[in-house]
Write a protein that holds these residues in place. Sequence first.
Motif, PDB file in Angstrom:
ATOM      1  N   GLN A  74      -9.661  27.209  11.665  1.00 26.10           N
ATOM      2  CA  GLN A  74      -8.380  27.926  11.618  1.00 26.10           C
ATOM      3  C   GLN A  74      -8.598  29.424  11.423  1.00 26.10           C
ATOM      4  OE1 GLN A  74      -6.240  25.698  13.031  1.00 26.10           O
ATOM      5  NE2 GLN A  74      -4.765  26.692  11.694  1.00 26.10           N
ATOM      6  N   LEU A  75      -9.522  29.800  10.535  1.00 26.46           N
ATOM      7  CA  LEU A  75      -9.779  31.217  10.280  1.00 26.46           C
ATOM      8  C   LEU A  75     -10.319  31.920  11.527  1.00 26.46           C
ATOM      9  CD1 LEU A  75     -11.310  31.201   6.705  1.00 26.46           C
ATOM     10  CD2 LEU A  75      -9.113  32.121   7.410  1.00 26.46           C
ATOM     11  N   THR A  76     -11.270  31.300  12.215  1.00 28.13           N
ATOM     12  CA  THR A  76     -11.821  31.944  13.404  1.00 28.13           C
ATOM     13  C   THR A  76     -10.792  32.003  14.516  1.00 28.13           C
ATOM     14  OG1 THR A  76     -12.803  29.849  14.080  1.00 28.13           O
ATOM     15  CG2 THR A  76     -14.221  31.399  12.912  1.00 28.13           C
ATOM     16  N   GLN A  77      -9.950  30.984  14.644  1.00 32.85           N
ATOM     17  CA  GLN A  77      -8.902  31.025  15.668  1.00 32.85           C
ATOM     18  C   GLN A  77      -7.919  32.153  15.384  1.00 32.85           C
ATOM     19  OE1 GLN A  77      -8.878  29.149  18.431  1.00 32.85           O
ATOM     20  NE2 GLN A  77      -7.210  30.453  19.100  1.00 32.85           N
ATOM     21  N   THR A  78      -7.585  32.350  14.115  1.00 32.25           N
ATOM     22  CA  THR A  78      -6.696  33.446  13.744  1.00 32.25           C
ATOM     23  C   THR A  78      -7.340  34.787  14.070  1.00 32.25           C
ATOM     24  OG1 THR A  78      -5.835  32.089  11.941  1.00 32.25           O
ATOM     25  CG2 THR A  78      -5.407  34.458  11.828  1.00 32.25           C
ATOM     26  N   ARG A  79      -8.635  34.892  13.825  1.00 35.43           N
ATOM     27  CA  ARG A  79      -9.353  36.131  14.128  1.00 35.43           C
ATOM     28  C   ARG A  79      -9.305  36.442  15.616  1.00 35.43           C
ATOM     29  NH1 ARG A  79     -15.786  36.144  13.813  1.00 35.43           N
ATOM     30  NH2 ARG A  79     -16.147  37.951  15.095  1.00 35.43           N
TER      31      ARG A  79
ATOM     32  N   GLY B 183     -10.960  24.311   7.989  1.00 32.33           N
ATOM     33  CA  GLY B 183     -10.534  25.610   7.467  1.00 32.33           C
ATOM     34  C   GLY B 183     -11.168  26.765   8.212  1.00 32.33           C
ATOM     35  N   LEU B 184     -12.486  26.673   8.466  1.00 31.14           N
ATOM     36  CA  LEU B 184     -13.159  27.743   9.209  1.00 31.14           C
ATOM     37  C   LEU B 184     -12.686  27.807  10.653  1.00 31.14           C
ATOM     38  CD1 LEU B 184     -16.800  27.531   7.851  1.00 31.14           C
ATOM     39  CD2 LEU B 184     -15.127  29.330   7.474  1.00 31.14           C
TER      40      LEU B 184
END
Length: 109
Positions: free
Chosen positions: A47-52, A44-45
């Motif tokens: 994915q979040l950092t990649q989106t950022r 999950g993290l």
Amino acid sequence: MPTFQSKPFGRQSTLGPLAAKAKKHPFVLFGLPFLAIMIGGSFGLAQLTQTRYDHRDMRNTKLAKEDALGIDKNRRKLSLQEEYWRLQAKSDDDDDWEQVRIERPPGVQ
């Protein structure tokens, strides 16, 4: 006085045999949920950092396109020699000044 019926303490659930096995193997109660949270949180993290980073990259490329469209066409070529001569001409205008001493405030020597 009537006698009480003998009932077992607590409720009997449909998961009774499964709960008994889980009590015998604490890894099922504690280890599997812990590992699932750690591994799921890692994905999950990620994915979040990649989106950022994708959002930041998209914003920077948008600015780079705007810079390429408008700013580079009207830019003046920079020459150090021209800048030197321009600053020399500017400093010639500043030669007509005079140093004036002001009076000190009272109580200061």
